[in-house]
Design a protein around this motif. Structure first.
Motif, PDB file in Angstrom:
ATOM      1  N   ASP A  26       0.706  -1.354  -0.034  1.00  9.02           N
ATOM      2  CA  ASP A  26       0.076  -0.061   0.110  1.00  9.02           C
ATOM      3  C   ASP A  26       0.847   1.232  -0.108  1.00  9.02           C
ATOM      4  N   LEU A  27       2.001   1.143   0.735  1.00 11.77           N
ATOM      5  CA  LEU A  27       2.781   2.365   0.720  1.00 11.77           C
ATOM      6  C   LEU A  27       3.648   2.555  -0.560  1.00 11.77           C
ATOM      7  N   LEU A  28       4.120   1.550  -1.046  1.00 17.85           N
ATOM      8  CA  LEU A  28       4.766   1.755  -2.271  1.00 17.85           C
ATOM      9  C   LEU A  28       3.987   2.296  -3.377  1.00 17.85           C
ATOM     10  N   ASN A  29       2.430   1.773  -3.535  1.00 21.94           N
ATOM     11  CA  ASN A  29       1.711   2.160  -4.535  1.00 21.94           C
ATOM     12  C   ASN A  29       2.194   2.039  -5.908  1.00 21.94           C
ATOM     13  N   LEU A  30       2.599   1.188  -6.255  1.00 28.27           N
ATOM     14  CA  LEU A  30       3.216   0.637  -7.399  1.00 28.27           C
ATOM     15  C   LEU A  30       2.400  -0.216  -8.441  1.00 28.27           C
ATOM     16  N   GLN A  31       2.587  -0.134  -9.714  1.00 29.80           N
ATOM     17  CA  GLN A  31       2.222  -0.808 -10.780  1.00 29.80           C
ATOM     18  C   GLN A  31       2.562  -2.272 -10.719  1.00 29.80           C
ATOM     19  N   LYS A  32       1.826  -3.276 -10.739  1.00 28.30           N
ATOM     20  CA  LYS A  32       2.384  -4.728 -10.940  1.00 28.30           C
ATOM     21  C   LYS A  32       3.590  -4.625 -12.030  1.00 28.30           C
ATOM     22  N   GLY A  33       4.658  -5.425 -12.060  1.00 28.47           N
ATOM     23  CA  GLY A  33       5.565  -5.670 -13.042  1.00 28.47           C
ATOM     24  C   GLY A  33       6.701  -4.483 -12.577  1.00 28.47           C
ATOM     25  N   SER A  34       6.593  -3.627 -11.657  1.00 26.70           N
ATOM     26  CA  SER A  34       7.627  -2.728 -11.324  1.00 26.70           C
ATOM     27  C   SER A  34       8.829  -3.122 -10.573  1.00 26.70           C
ATOM     28  N   ILE A  35      10.062  -2.784 -10.860  1.00 28.25           N
ATOM     29  CA  ILE A  35      11.122  -3.224 -10.031  1.00 28.25           C
ATOM     30  C   ILE A  35      11.304  -2.644  -8.871  1.00 28.25           C
ATOM     31  N   ILE A  36      11.427  -3.509  -7.852  1.00 28.66           N
ATOM     32  CA  ILE A  36      11.793  -2.887  -6.543  1.00 28.66           C
ATOM     33  C   ILE A  36      13.269  -3.497  -6.054  1.00 28.66           C
ATOM     34  N   ALA A  37      13.954  -2.874  -5.351  1.00 29.86           N
ATOM     35  CA  ALA A  37      15.409  -3.003  -4.810  1.00 29.86           C
ATOM     36  C   ALA A  37      14.963  -3.199  -3.430  1.00 29.86           C
ATOM     37  N   ASP A  38      15.241  -4.636  -2.876  1.00 34.28           N
ATOM     38  CA  ASP A  38      15.166  -5.009  -1.589  1.00 34.28           C
ATOM     39  C   ASP A  38      16.675  -4.967  -0.846  1.00 34.28           C
ATOM     40  N   ILE A  39      16.907  -3.770   0.085  1.00 35.51           N
ATOM     41  CA  ILE A  39      18.162  -3.909   0.687  1.00 35.51           C
ATOM     42  C   ILE A  39      18.522  -4.219   1.944  1.00 35.51           C
ATOM     43  N   GLY A  40      19.448  -5.135   2.041  1.00 34.58           N
ATOM     44  CA  GLY A  40      19.452  -6.142   3.232  1.00 34.58           C
ATOM     45  C   GLY A  40      18.408  -6.990   3.341  1.00 34.58           C
ATOM     46  N   ALA A  41      18.264  -7.729   2.064  1.00 29.93           N
ATOM     47  CA  ALA A  41      17.233  -8.728   2.147  1.00 29.93           C
ATOM     48  C   ALA A  41      17.106  -9.698   2.780  1.00 29.93           C
ATOM     49  N   GLY A  42      18.087 -10.301   3.306  1.00 28.36           N
ATOM     50  CA  GLY A  42      18.464 -11.361   4.375  1.00 28.36           C
ATOM     51  C   GLY A  42      18.196 -12.774   3.495  1.00 28.36           C
ATOM     52  N   THR A  43      17.092 -13.422   4.050  1.00 30.22           N
ATOM     53  CA  THR A  43      16.713 -14.832   3.355  1.00 30.22           C
ATOM     54  C   THR A  43      15.714 -14.448   2.312  1.00 30.22           C
ATOM     55  N   GLY A  44      15.349 -13.301   1.936  1.00 30.23           N
ATOM     56  CA  GLY A  44      14.475 -13.028   0.848  1.00 30.23           C
ATOM     57  C   GLY A  44      13.133 -13.060   1.245  1.00 30.23           C
TER      58      GLY A  44
END
Length: 260
Positions: free
Chosen positions: A27-45
């Motif tokens: 909800d906070l990202l408010n992105l269209q599906k198919g967008s590219i997100i970088a997950d920083i410090g992703a841990g085990t994903g």
């Protein structure tokens, strides 16, 4: 961080992404599906996988190979070995950036935020962080006072926000994350209504503040907690907490957006 090569070996067993956190994140990202997100410090994903399952492409950045090896493969998650302060991603290559309960492990926050700004296009940065100064001082800190003391050393929320504003040229807001009583992601204060979970070594192993603490102090707290649970003393002193379905323990989403 390299510390997770030693403490993160069973991380994925107790740090299972909570669907309510995932939904609020989306909800906070408010992105269209198919967008590219970088997950920083992703841990085990875990959160990378949850975002990919919702139709996003994720670039998961994590320095610990031990953590990466626990990840569930997904065609829309691509892994990168690297640190927040020197992201292995090109300029303006992602639509959004997330970092979930990781920034307190970054060695240089200013540089990390500059790197997030460098790799993002016009999208949103959403961080899940905490400031214990906003937290109710619950029973957990009576048994393990070092958890409270250690958390006080982390930057106050307003200083985190100022750093982000100064280094991302974006408008910043903080949104409280009230913790439900049945979280699946067992981070530090997540089991606030289930004290018995802290007696489990695998739960503590997934919480860096326990894993890195003086183990004599941890053991003292465990012995006292165990005794109080057996005798009923814990329920007598703290049982009223079961009347709460959710609680504010200082966790906050920070969201940055462009001024338009």
């Amino acid at each position: 961080m390299s510390i997770y090569n030693s403490i993160g070996k069973q991380y994925s067993k107790t740090r299972i992404p909570d669907v309510r956190i995932v939904n609020q994140l989306i909800d906070l990202l408010n992105l269209q599906k198919g967008s590219i997100i970088a997950d920083i410090g992703a841990g085990t994903g875990g959160y990378s996988l949850a975002l990919a399952n919702q139709g996003f492409f994720v670039h998961a950045v994590e320095p610990s190979i031990v953590m990466q090896k626990q990840a569930v493969e997904h065609l829309q998650v691509k892994w990168f070995t690297g640190y927040a302060e020197n992201l292995p991603l090109p300029d303006k290559s992602v639509d959004a950036v997330v970092s979930i309960l990781a920034i307190h492990h970054f060695t240089h926050l200013e540089k990390a935020f500059q790197e997030m700004y460098r790799v993002i296009r016009d999208g949103t940065i959403v961080l899940l962080t905490f400031d214990i100064r906003f937290a109710q001082k619950i029973w957990l800190y009576d048994y393990f006072p070092f958890l409270w003391e250690d958390a006080l050393r982390f930057l106050p929320l307003n200083e985190q926000i100022n750093l982000i504003q100064n280094n991302t040229k974006r408008r910043v807001e903080a949104i409280p994350l009230l913790l439900p009583h049945n979280l699946s992601d067992l981070f530090a204060a997540a089991a606030w209504r289930k004290p018995e979970l802290y007696l489990q070594p695998e739960v503590r192993a997934g919480i860096s503040s326990f894993a890195l603490a003086n183990q004599d102090l941890v053991e003292q707290g465990l012995q006292l907690l165990s005794a109080d649970l057996r005798s009923g003393e814990w329920t007598k002193k703290y049982g009223d907490i079961h009347n709460f379905k959710e609680i504010d323990l200082g966790y906050r989403f920070i969201r940055t957006t462009l001024d338009n």
